[in-house]
Design an enzyme around this catalytic site. Structure first.
Site, mmCIF file in Angstrom:
data_model
loop_
_atom_site.group_PDB
_atom_site.id
_atom_site.type_symbol
_atom_site.label_atom_id
_atom_site.label_comp_id
_atom_site.label_asym_id
_atom_site.label_seq_id
_atom_site.Cartn_x
_atom_site.Cartn_y
_atom_site.Cartn_z
ATOM 1 N N ASP A 98 40.788 -37.863 -14.239
ATOM 2 C CA ASP A 98 40.611 -38.390 -12.888
ATOM 3 C C ASP A 98 39.275 -38.043 -12.262
ATOM 4 O O ASP A 98 39.135 -38.024 -11.038
ATOM 5 C CB ASP A 98 41.735 -37.827 -12.010
ATOM 6 C CG ASP A 98 41.846 -36.316 -12.140
ATOM 7 O OD1 ASP A 98 40.858 -35.681 -12.544
ATOM 8 O OD2 ASP A 98 42.926 -35.761 -11.850
ATOM 9 N N GLU A 120 45.602 -38.870 -20.481
ATOM 10 C CA GLU A 120 46.162 -38.145 -19.327
ATOM 11 C C GLU A 120 46.435 -39.139 -18.185
ATOM 12 O O GLU A 120 46.035 -38.947 -17.028
ATOM 13 C CB GLU A 120 45.259 -37.005 -18.852
ATOM 14 C CG GLU A 120 45.982 -35.953 -18.020
ATOM 15 C CD GLU A 120 45.058 -34.865 -17.466
ATOM 16 O OE1 GLU A 120 44.338 -35.105 -16.488
ATOM 17 O OE2 GLU A 120 45.074 -33.754 -18.040
ATOM 18 N N GLU A 134 40.561 -37.315 -6.651
ATOM 19 C CA GLU A 134 41.153 -37.515 -7.986
ATOM 20 C C GLU A 134 42.383 -38.415 -7.969
ATOM 21 O O GLU A 134 42.611 -39.181 -8.904
ATOM 22 C CB GLU A 134 41.492 -36.160 -8.619
ATOM 23 C CG GLU A 134 40.279 -35.330 -9.025
ATOM 24 C CD GLU A 134 39.671 -34.533 -7.893
ATOM 25 O OE1 GLU A 134 40.188 -34.606 -6.747
ATOM 26 O OE2 GLU A 134 38.665 -33.833 -8.136
ATOM 27 N N HIS A 207 38.662 -24.490 -6.431
ATOM 28 C CA HIS A 207 37.461 -25.329 -6.287
ATOM 29 C C HIS A 207 37.712 -26.700 -5.663
ATOM 30 O O HIS A 207 36.801 -27.529 -5.615
ATOM 31 C CB HIS A 207 36.797 -25.535 -7.655
ATOM 32 C CG HIS A 207 37.583 -26.434 -8.577
ATOM 33 N ND1 HIS A 207 38.615 -25.974 -9.358
ATOM 34 C CD2 HIS A 207 37.504 -27.756 -8.823
ATOM 35 C CE1 HIS A 207 39.120 -26.978 -10.069
ATOM 36 N NE2 HIS A 207 38.465 -28.091 -9.749
ATOM 37 N N ARG A 209 37.910 -30.022 -3.560
ATOM 38 C CA ARG A 209 37.107 -30.573 -2.475
ATOM 39 C C ARG A 209 37.893 -30.739 -1.180
ATOM 40 O O ARG A 209 37.323 -30.688 -0.095
ATOM 41 C CB ARG A 209 36.584 -31.964 -2.872
ATOM 42 C CG ARG A 209 35.252 -31.964 -3.559
ATOM 43 C CD ARG A 209 34.825 -33.382 -3.894
ATOM 44 N NE ARG A 209 33.815 -33.384 -4.934
ATOM 45 C CZ ARG A 209 32.513 -33.487 -4.705
ATOM 46 N NH1 ARG A 209 32.054 -33.615 -3.487
ATOM 47 N NH2 ARG A 209 31.653 -33.468 -5.700
ATOM 48 N N HIS A 240 33.471 -21.196 -9.397
ATOM 49 C CA HIS A 240 32.891 -22.514 -9.680
ATOM 50 C C HIS A 240 31.474 -22.558 -9.110
ATOM 51 O O HIS A 240 31.232 -22.034 -8.017
ATOM 52 C CB HIS A 240 33.784 -23.574 -9.016
ATOM 53 C CG HIS A 240 33.438 -24.986 -9.385
ATOM 54 N ND1 HIS A 240 32.303 -25.612 -8.910
ATOM 55 C CD2 HIS A 240 34.062 -25.885 -10.170
ATOM 56 C CE1 HIS A 240 32.250 -26.846 -9.407
ATOM 57 N NE2 HIS A 240 33.318 -27.031 -10.172
HETATM 58 C C1 UD1 Z 1 34.748 -32.121 -10.606
HETATM 59 C C2 UD1 Z 1 35.915 -33.112 -10.586
HETATM 60 C C3 UD1 Z 1 37.244 -32.363 -10.442
HETATM 61 C C4 UD1 Z 1 37.389 -31.280 -11.479
HETATM 62 C C5 UD1 Z 1 36.160 -30.389 -11.462
HETATM 63 C C6 UD1 Z 1 36.258 -29.410 -12.602
HETATM 64 C C7 UD1 Z 1 35.364 -35.235 -9.538
HETATM 65 C C8 UD1 Z 1 35.435 -36.047 -8.320
HETATM 66 N N1 UD1 Z 1 35.802 -33.978 -9.432
HETATM 67 O O1 UD1 Z 1 34.697 -31.514 -9.336
HETATM 68 O O2 UD1 Z 1 38.312 -33.292 -10.588
HETATM 69 O O3 UD1 Z 1 38.526 -30.523 -11.165
HETATM 70 O O4 UD1 Z 1 34.975 -31.178 -11.649
HETATM 71 O O5 UD1 Z 1 35.436 -28.325 -12.460
HETATM 72 O O6 UD1 Z 1 34.941 -35.701 -10.564
HETATM 73 N N2 UD1 Z 1 27.722 -27.496 -10.612
HETATM 74 C C9 UD1 Z 1 26.716 -26.825 -11.284
HETATM 75 N N3 UD1 Z 1 26.781 -26.772 -12.650
HETATM 76 C C10 UD1 Z 1 27.788 -27.344 -13.358
HETATM 77 C C11 UD1 Z 1 28.797 -27.997 -12.656
HETATM 78 C C12 UD1 Z 1 28.751 -28.075 -11.281
HETATM 79 O O7 UD1 Z 1 25.789 -26.298 -10.683
HETATM 80 O O8 UD1 Z 1 27.818 -27.263 -14.593
HETATM 81 C C13 UD1 Z 1 27.673 -27.559 -9.124
HETATM 82 C C14 UD1 Z 1 26.609 -28.569 -8.622
HETATM 83 O O9 UD1 Z 1 26.042 -28.092 -7.451
HETATM 84 C C15 UD1 Z 1 27.452 -29.800 -8.351
HETATM 85 C C16 UD1 Z 1 28.724 -29.150 -7.799
HETATM 86 O O10 UD1 Z 1 28.928 -27.999 -8.619
HETATM 87 O O11 UD1 Z 1 26.834 -30.698 -7.460
HETATM 88 C C17 UD1 Z 1 29.947 -30.005 -7.764
HETATM 89 O O12 UD1 Z 1 30.188 -30.677 -8.994
HETATM 90 P P1 UD1 Z 1 31.080 -32.033 -9.013
HETATM 91 O O13 UD1 Z 1 31.263 -32.487 -10.414
HETATM 92 O O14 UD1 Z 1 30.521 -33.024 -8.057
HETATM 93 O O15 UD1 Z 1 32.442 -31.596 -8.374
HETATM 94 P P2 UD1 Z 1 33.516 -30.571 -8.860
HETATM 95 O O16 UD1 Z 1 34.027 -29.880 -7.654
HETATM 96 O O17 UD1 Z 1 32.986 -29.759 -9.987
HETATM 97 N N1 UDP Z 2 38.135 -22.685 -17.300
HETATM 98 C C1 UDP Z 2 37.145 -22.043 -18.054
HETATM 99 N N2 UDP Z 2 36.349 -21.118 -17.430
HETATM 100 C C2 UDP Z 2 36.484 -20.810 -16.121
HETATM 101 C C3 UDP Z 2 37.477 -21.480 -15.349
HETATM 102 C C4 UDP Z 2 38.275 -22.426 -15.981
HETATM 103 O O1 UDP Z 2 37.001 -22.294 -19.245
HETATM 104 O O2 UDP Z 2 35.721 -19.981 -15.627
HETATM 105 C C5 UDP Z 2 38.979 -23.687 -17.961
HETATM 106 C C6 UDP Z 2 40.474 -23.552 -17.773
HETATM 107 O O3 UDP Z 2 41.039 -22.659 -18.708
HETATM 108 C C7 UDP Z 2 40.921 -24.978 -17.981
HETATM 109 C C8 UDP Z 2 39.796 -25.793 -17.377
HETATM 110 O O4 UDP Z 2 38.662 -24.917 -17.353
HETATM 111 O O5 UDP Z 2 40.972 -25.303 -19.356
HETATM 112 C C9 UDP Z 2 40.150 -26.263 -16.004
HETATM 113 O O6 UDP Z 2 39.024 -26.790 -15.400
HETATM 114 P P1 UDP Z 2 38.841 -26.857 -13.836
HETATM 115 O O7 UDP Z 2 39.752 -25.897 -13.176
HETATM 116 O O8 UDP Z 2 37.377 -26.738 -13.584
HETATM 117 O O9 UDP Z 2 39.222 -28.358 -13.503
HETATM 118 P P2 UDP Z 2 40.614 -29.129 -13.285
HETATM 119 O O10 UDP Z 2 41.492 -28.855 -14.445
HETATM 120 O O11 UDP Z 2 41.169 -28.677 -11.973
HETATM 121 O O12 UDP Z 2 40.191 -30.554 -13.202
#
Ligand code: UD1
Ligand code: UDP
Length: 372
Positions: A98, A120, A134, A207, A209, A240
């Site tokens: 999602d 999924e 999502e 984490h 939103r 995160h």
């Molecule tokens: C996204 C997904 C969410 C998922 C999450 C997993 C969407 C809308 N949301 O949300 O469903 O649960 O990923 O973690 O797709 N950033 C870094 N380095 C990284 C990753 C993220 O610096 O490797 C920071 C950046 O500032 C970035 C921010 O995190 O802009 C947010 O990342 P984003 O993918 O937009 O949203 P998530 O909250 O990670």
């Molecule tokens: N995870 C990880 N390192 C971390 C936090 C989470 O490897 O520091 C793994 C966790 O075990 C799971 C996945 O990341 O497999 C979940 O991702 P996240 O919580 O970012 O996203 P969501 O599942 O909510 O979309």
């Protein structure tokens, strides 16, 4: 020979799709192109390295603190451009879950008339605003998909209630269980495991939103107040990298000796820590599935969940995001070992660790029947 384009952009997509990539790459009847969108710049790389997966392209779309609008705009441009210039001409596009990567990827495929395969599929909270965005993304992806791989029977029921054909919905489990099995099969040594020692381990992640900044701060403060001073308990909070989450975590837990903030943990150590965890506090989707598989008692920091199977199995308890309510639940389970143990019941509600093999076999059968 069938040609599949798989798109992935975030940490959970990398974790849940690597086992399927390995499975599809073993097959001689499939040509697979794996494109990393780079929605997450840093977090997928160690996952791919751990599983030995090398993507065919990285579109590098992430910017710090990206908005959904700007992210979607860059994804739309980058994915459609990659589809045009790669010359790959896929028979289907595979997306997972999602995320914005999955939603925009499915949209690009749909506009180009390429069948979408959704892995999924069928998860729903029933509230379009939670999780945000999502819940919208998964509904939209399902609407655009030809083939749905549903993790559970409940997910299939929801898809059929929305009018999807039964012959195109397959209940296979969740590939999260495959990744977890593959991680736990390999031994892991890490200073964090030594640091925990004999103490009770609380693992915390948050984490989402849709959690408002003040609400998040109040939630973190309540958790700190409950844990502070408990010498037999240590908490690890892999934070995160999103700036809003990082700032709130650092502001709240500074100076709290038994709460350790870390950078995101590599998946093998995360999953070994989870297997050792006394109590998990999380708003993550994937962690709810992993905790259910392992039987790790979990307080779900959300108002509602699209993973009701884990709640029914007795492993997950939905406690919302109000600080007082979460603190009360945390306190109860720290004081009442019997109540906590009662939740420690491993369940195969999300699969048996061999989900990718089933998906690959079904894709082959669909190709044989010219359904893809
Ligand atoms: C996204 C997904 C969410 C998922 C999450 C997993 C969407 C809308 N949301 O949300 O469903 O649960 O990923 O973690 O797709 N950033 C870094 N380095 C990284 C990753 C993220 O610096 O490797 C920071 C950046 O500032 C970035 C921010 O995190 O802009 C947010 O990342 P984003 O993918 O937009 O949203 P998530 O909250 O990670
Ligand atoms: N995870 C990880 N390192 C971390 C936090 C989470 O490897 O520091 C793994 C966790 O075990 C799971 C996945 O990341 O497999 C979940 O991702 P996240 O919580 O970012 O996203 P969501 O599942 O909510 O979309």
């Amino acid at each position: 020979m069938k040609r599949y384009l798989m798109l992935l952009g975030t940490r959970p997509e990398a974790i849940k799709l690597c086992p399927l990539i390995l499975e599809l790459r073993r097959r001689t009847d499939v040509q697979l192109r794996v494109v990393l969108t780079g929605q997450h710049r840093d977090m997928p790389a160690p996952v791919l390295t751990f599983f030995g997966v090398c993507p065919d392209a990285d579109l590098g779309v992430m910017t710090q603190g990206q908005t959904l609008q700007s992210l979607s705009e860059r994804l739309l441009t980058a994915i459609s451009r990659d589809m045009q210039i790669s010359g790959f001409a896929p028979d289907a596009i595979l997306v997972h879950g999602d995320t914005t990567t999955a939603f925009i990827g499915a949209l690009c495929a749909f506009y180009a008339g390429i069948p979408v395969v959704h892995i999924e599929a069928g998860l729903r909270t029933g509230d379009i605003s939670a999780p945000f965005p999502e819940e919208f993304n998964r509904r939209a992806i399902d609407a655009m998909s030809r083939i749905h791989f549903a993790p559970t029977a409940q997910a299939k029921t929801r898809l059929m209630a929305e009018g999807h054909k039964e012959t195109r919905v397959f209940v296979v489990g969740n590939t999260a269980t495959d990744a977890l099995r593959l991680c736990l099969e390999r031994p892991c040594e890490h200073p964090l495991l030594d640091m925990v020692g004999e103490r009770r381990l609380i693992l915390l992640t948050a984490h989402r939103r849709e959690t408002a900044p003040e609400q998040r701060l109040a939630l973190f403060r309540a958790i700190r107040e409950e844990l502070e001073g408990r010498r037999d308990t240590v908490a690890i909070f892999p934070v995160h990298p999103s700036p809003v989450i990082r700032e709130a975590a650092e502001a709240t837990f500074v100076g709290c000796d038994n709460v350790k903030l870390t950078d995101p943990l590599d998946v093998p150590i995360m999953q070994h820590l989870l297997a050792r965890t006394t109590l998990l506090l999380t708003d993550s989707g994937g962690l709810q599935e992993e905790a259910t598989y392992l039987g790790v008692p979990t307080l779900v920091l959300r108002e509602m969940t699209e993973r009701p199977e884990g709640v029914a199995a007795g492993v997950l308890r939905l406690v919302g995001t109000d600080g007082r309510g979460v603190r009360a639940a945390l306190s109860e389970l720290l004081e009442n070992e019997q109540a906590r143990r009662h939740m420690a019941r491993p369940s195969d509600a999300y699969g048996d660790g061999y989900v990718s093999v089933r998906i690959a076999a079904i894709l082959a059968a669909l190709a044989e029947a010219s359904e893809l």
